[in-house]
Motif scaffolding. Structure first.
Motif, mmCIF file in Angstrom:
data_model
loop_
_atom_site.group_PDB
_atom_site.id
_atom_site.type_symbol
_atom_site.label_atom_id
_atom_site.label_comp_id
_atom_site.label_asym_id
_atom_site.label_seq_id
_atom_site.Cartn_x
_atom_site.Cartn_y
_atom_site.Cartn_z
ATOM 1 N N ARG A 117 0.829 -1.218 0.058
ATOM 2 C CA ARG A 117 0.089 -0.097 -0.003
ATOM 3 C C ARG A 117 0.797 1.360 -0.097
ATOM 4 N NH1 ARG A 117 -4.782 -0.219 4.202
ATOM 5 N NH2 ARG A 117 -5.508 1.304 2.825
ATOM 6 N N PRO A 118 0.253 2.396 -0.753
ATOM 7 C CA PRO A 118 1.308 3.653 -0.614
ATOM 8 C C PRO A 118 1.358 4.128 0.646
ATOM 9 C CG PRO A 118 -0.462 3.671 -2.304
ATOM 10 C CD PRO A 118 -0.721 2.371 -1.410
ATOM 11 N N VAL A 119 2.509 4.720 1.000
ATOM 12 C CA VAL A 119 2.711 5.602 2.307
ATOM 13 C C VAL A 119 2.763 7.058 2.185
ATOM 14 C CG1 VAL A 119 4.099 3.205 3.044
ATOM 15 C CG2 VAL A 119 5.243 5.125 1.819
ATOM 16 N N GLY A 120 2.650 7.551 1.216
ATOM 17 C CA GLY A 120 2.535 9.008 1.054
ATOM 18 C C GLY A 120 3.891 9.666 0.645
ATOM 19 N N SER A 121 4.136 10.690 0.158
ATOM 20 C CA SER A 121 5.230 11.519 -0.189
ATOM 21 C C SER A 121 6.176 11.969 0.637
ATOM 22 C CB SER A 121 4.843 12.626 -1.255
ATOM 23 O OG SER A 121 3.958 13.500 -0.593
ATOM 24 N N ALA A 122 5.383 12.208 2.158
ATOM 25 C CA ALA A 122 6.479 12.782 3.235
ATOM 26 C C ALA A 122 7.207 11.535 3.906
ATOM 27 C CB ALA A 122 5.305 13.515 4.188
ATOM 28 N N VAL A 123 7.067 10.183 3.379
ATOM 29 C CA VAL A 123 7.366 9.176 4.241
ATOM 30 C C VAL A 123 8.505 8.627 3.306
ATOM 31 C CG1 VAL A 123 6.767 6.741 5.566
ATOM 32 C CG2 VAL A 123 5.553 8.665 5.765
ATOM 33 N N GLN A 124 9.590 8.024 3.909
ATOM 34 C CA GLN A 124 10.601 7.231 3.129
ATOM 35 C C GLN A 124 10.586 5.911 3.606
ATOM 36 O OE1 GLN A 124 14.467 9.062 2.993
ATOM 37 N NE2 GLN A 124 13.633 10.963 2.149
ATOM 38 N N THR A 125 10.815 5.036 2.875
ATOM 39 C CA THR A 125 10.851 3.491 3.152
ATOM 40 C C THR A 125 12.158 2.719 2.675
ATOM 41 O OG1 THR A 125 9.812 2.850 0.952
ATOM 42 C CG2 THR A 125 8.283 3.317 2.849
ATOM 43 N N VAL A 126 12.414 1.711 3.447
ATOM 44 C CA VAL A 126 13.586 0.719 3.028
ATOM 45 C C VAL A 126 13.168 -0.399 2.983
ATOM 46 C CG1 VAL A 126 15.666 -0.018 4.104
ATOM 47 C CG2 VAL A 126 15.252 2.264 4.706
ATOM 48 N N HIS A 127 13.230 -1.176 2.054
ATOM 49 C CA HIS A 127 12.751 -2.467 1.599
ATOM 50 C C HIS A 127 13.668 -3.498 2.393
ATOM 51 C CE1 HIS A 127 12.181 -6.380 -0.613
ATOM 52 N NE2 HIS A 127 11.001 -6.138 -0.871
ATOM 53 N N LEU A 128 12.871 -4.246 3.177
ATOM 54 C CA LEU A 128 13.437 -5.428 3.878
ATOM 55 C C LEU A 128 13.767 -6.641 3.096
ATOM 56 C CD1 LEU A 128 12.407 -4.794 7.515
ATOM 57 C CD2 LEU A 128 14.481 -4.089 6.559
ATOM 58 N N TYR A 129 12.466 -7.308 2.765
ATOM 59 C CA TYR A 129 12.590 -8.692 2.266
ATOM 60 C C TYR A 129 10.990 -8.879 1.814
ATOM 61 C CZ TYR A 129 11.868 -10.731 6.704
ATOM 62 O OH TYR A 129 11.404 -11.131 7.956
ATOM 63 N N ASP A 130 10.891 -9.954 1.043
ATOM 64 C CA ASP A 130 9.267 -10.313 0.770
ATOM 65 C C ASP A 130 9.040 -11.296 1.504
ATOM 66 O OD1 ASP A 130 9.209 -8.220 -1.207
ATOM 67 O OD2 ASP A 130 9.840 -9.618 -2.857
ATOM 68 N N GLU A 131 7.484 -11.523 1.892
ATOM 69 C CA GLU A 131 7.121 -12.649 2.734
ATOM 70 C C GLU A 131 6.167 -13.185 1.621
ATOM 71 O OE1 GLU A 131 6.407 -11.610 7.281
ATOM 72 O OE2 GLU A 131 5.489 -10.350 5.900
ATOM 73 N N VAL A 187 -11.709 -11.135 3.575
ATOM 74 C CA VAL A 187 -11.423 -10.345 4.553
ATOM 75 C C VAL A 187 -10.584 -9.605 4.688
ATOM 76 C CG1 VAL A 187 -11.654 -10.633 7.364
ATOM 77 C CG2 VAL A 187 -12.880 -12.305 6.223
ATOM 78 N N VAL A 188 -10.887 -8.060 4.980
ATOM 79 C CA VAL A 188 -9.557 -7.278 4.725
ATOM 80 C C VAL A 188 -9.449 -6.515 5.952
ATOM 81 C CG1 VAL A 188 -8.556 -5.211 3.401
ATOM 82 C CG2 VAL A 188 -10.017 -7.168 2.288
ATOM 83 N N ASN A 189 -8.078 -6.421 6.345
ATOM 84 C CA ASN A 189 -7.869 -5.513 7.772
ATOM 85 C C ASN A 189 -7.369 -4.180 6.952
ATOM 86 O OD1 ASN A 189 -6.523 -4.016 9.472
ATOM 87 N ND2 ASN A 189 -4.914 -5.566 10.141
ATOM 88 N N THR A 190 -8.287 -3.271 6.902
ATOM 89 C CA THR A 190 -7.931 -1.813 6.438
ATOM 90 C C THR A 190 -6.779 -1.228 6.832
ATOM 91 O OG1 THR A 190 -9.689 -0.902 7.766
ATOM 92 C CG2 THR A 190 -10.528 -1.937 5.529
ATOM 93 N N ALA A 191 -6.531 -1.139 8.003
ATOM 94 C CA ALA A 191 -5.561 -0.333 8.549
ATOM 95 C C ALA A 191 -4.025 -0.923 8.548
ATOM 96 C CB ALA A 191 -5.608 -0.484 10.328
ATOM 97 N N SER A 192 -3.896 -2.183 8.526
ATOM 98 C CA SER A 192 -2.451 -2.594 8.372
ATOM 99 C C SER A 192 -2.451 -3.896 7.508
ATOM 100 C CB SER A 192 -1.821 -2.997 9.764
ATOM 101 O OG SER A 192 -2.532 -3.794 10.654
ATOM 102 N N GLY A 193 -3.437 -4.418 6.755
ATOM 103 C CA GLY A 193 -3.420 -5.742 6.092
ATOM 104 C C GLY A 193 -2.564 -5.619 5.171
ATOM 105 N N THR A 194 -2.306 -7.044 4.496
ATOM 106 C CA THR A 194 -1.223 -6.968 3.486
ATOM 107 C C THR A 194 -1.901 -7.264 1.931
ATOM 108 O OG1 THR A 194 -1.145 -9.186 3.677
ATOM 109 C CG2 THR A 194 0.427 -7.860 4.650
ATOM 110 N N THR A 195 -3.272 -7.806 2.081
ATOM 111 C CA THR A 195 -4.007 -8.077 0.909
ATOM 112 C C THR A 195 -5.204 -7.325 1.050
ATOM 113 O OG1 THR A 195 -2.964 -10.299 0.745
ATOM 114 C CG2 THR A 195 -4.886 -10.016 -0.676
ATOM 115 N N GLY A 196 -5.642 -6.508 -0.142
ATOM 116 C CA GLY A 196 -6.900 -5.940 -0.224
ATOM 117 C C GLY A 196 -7.177 -5.378 -1.538
ATOM 118 N N PRO A 197 -8.197 -4.695 -1.981
ATOM 119 C CA PRO A 197 -8.463 -4.183 -3.312
ATOM 120 C C PRO A 197 -7.287 -3.562 -3.986
ATOM 121 C CG PRO A 197 -10.403 -3.486 -1.722
ATOM 122 C CD PRO A 197 -9.139 -3.893 -0.663
ATOM 123 N N TRP A 198 -6.361 -2.866 -3.168
ATOM 124 C CA TRP A 198 -5.167 -2.208 -3.916
ATOM 125 C C TRP A 198 -4.395 -3.375 -4.739
ATOM 126 C CZ3 TRP A 198 -6.232 -2.551 1.419
ATOM 127 C CH2 TRP A 198 -5.520 -3.389 2.075
#
Length: 306
Positions: free
Chosen positions: A153-167, A201-212
């Motif tokens: 999911r997108p995190v917003g332009s004001a936030v930077q991310t570091v990719h760790l690995y894929d699950e 069933v989707v966790n809209t706050a912190s889930g990994t799988t949803g409409p996106w």
């Protein structure tokens, strides 16, 4: 309750802000009083004093509970940032060094253990674990210094991310009851391309799988929305739909009603750390934590544990 009378805000003290923030988080004077270790009448008086000093109503009280007013919701954002900055200033004055790591559910193993231990050994600083339903929201409110984010999911332009690995993703559903009262599974495996047939069933706050996950519109036709991991878990257990989660959940969740099954053709779920460049924690210390996190991610990937 009558509207507060406008007055000078010069009488606002830190105890007023802490009292209001506790009630706003808990949506309950009783629970907030227990958290702050004061009596409920004393807490009510403190919040009422704050509203009087500001000349606005921050909370709506009714027999159904406590709710934030529109002004109260906006004020809460600033209050939490103020309290976070205050705590950071105290820590700096004491010479304490802490990185607050926000996470929503199930820290990935063994990455978390290796990253935290490596950072604390190398720096002498500490990692404070902060469980929150929405780590990105906690990051925005400056309640944490870095947030563990699962999924794409997108995190917003004001936030930077570091990719760790894929699950890797797995499917989870409720077992069906048999005639003798036992339970048996429905499917031995599921296919990602069959998503249109699912009720997901989707966790809209912190889930990994949803409409996106299906920007082309080829995803499930029916969704059941939940607000956090626990609601997601119990909704799947109640048979309201199918759940999709990283394989960490298969190793860590033990629920008598649930069955985890392989999910073929599913894209991996990225695991990232998100942070704000202007974070209150010293940038050098945060960089050391990110370095330790990346080093731990490499060792997990090399060992096939990611």
């Amino acid at each position: 309750m009558t509207a507060p009378t406008p007055a000078s805000a010069s009488g606002v003290e830190l105890r007023h802000l802490r009292a209001f923030a506790a009630v706003a988080r808990r949506r309950s004077f009783t629970q907030a009083a227990e958290e702050l270790l004061i009596t409920q009448p004393a807490l009510s008086r403190t919040v009422a004093q704050l509203e009087m000093h500001l000349g606005v109503r921050l909370l709506d009280r009714s027999s159904r509970g406590v709710a934030l007013t529109e002004t109260g919701a906006e004020f809460l954002v600033h209050v939490e940032r103020t309290l976070a900055a205050f705590e950071g200033a105290l820590a700096a004055a004491r010479g304490a060094s802490t990185v607050r790591l926000g996470f929503s559910w199930l820290l990935p193993d063994p990455w978390a253990q290796r990253a935290i231990a490596g950072f604390e050994r190398a720096t002498g600083a500490q990692v404070e674990l902060v469980r929150c339903d929405d780590p990105l929201d906690a990051l925005d409110r400056q309640n944490v210094d870095v947030a563990l984010v699962r999924g794409g999911r997108p995190v917003g332009s004001a936030v930077q991310t570091v990719h760790l690995y894929d699950e890797q993703r797995v499917a989870v559903h409720a077992r069906e009851e048999t005639e003798d009262g036992g339970r048996e599974h429905v499917d031995a495996a599921l296919r990602w391309q069959d998503a249109p047939e699912w009720t997901l069933v989707v966790n809209t706050a912190s889930g990994t799988t949803g409409p996106w996950c299906w920007p082309d519109g080829n995803g499930p036709r029916r969704y059941v929305e939940t607000a956090n991991f626990d609601e997601w878990l119990e909704s799947v257990a109640a048979g309201r739909g199918l759940g999709i989660a990283p394989n960490t959940a298969e190793r860590r969740v033990h629920h008598p009603v649930l069955r985890f099954v392989p999910l073929t053709g599913a894209p991996p779920s990225p695991l990232r750390l998100a942070y704000r460049p202007e974070t209150g924690t010293g940038s050098a210390l945060l960089r050391r934590f990110l370095d330790a996190a990346l080093e731990a991610a490499v060792t997990c990937t090399d060992a096939g544990q990611a």
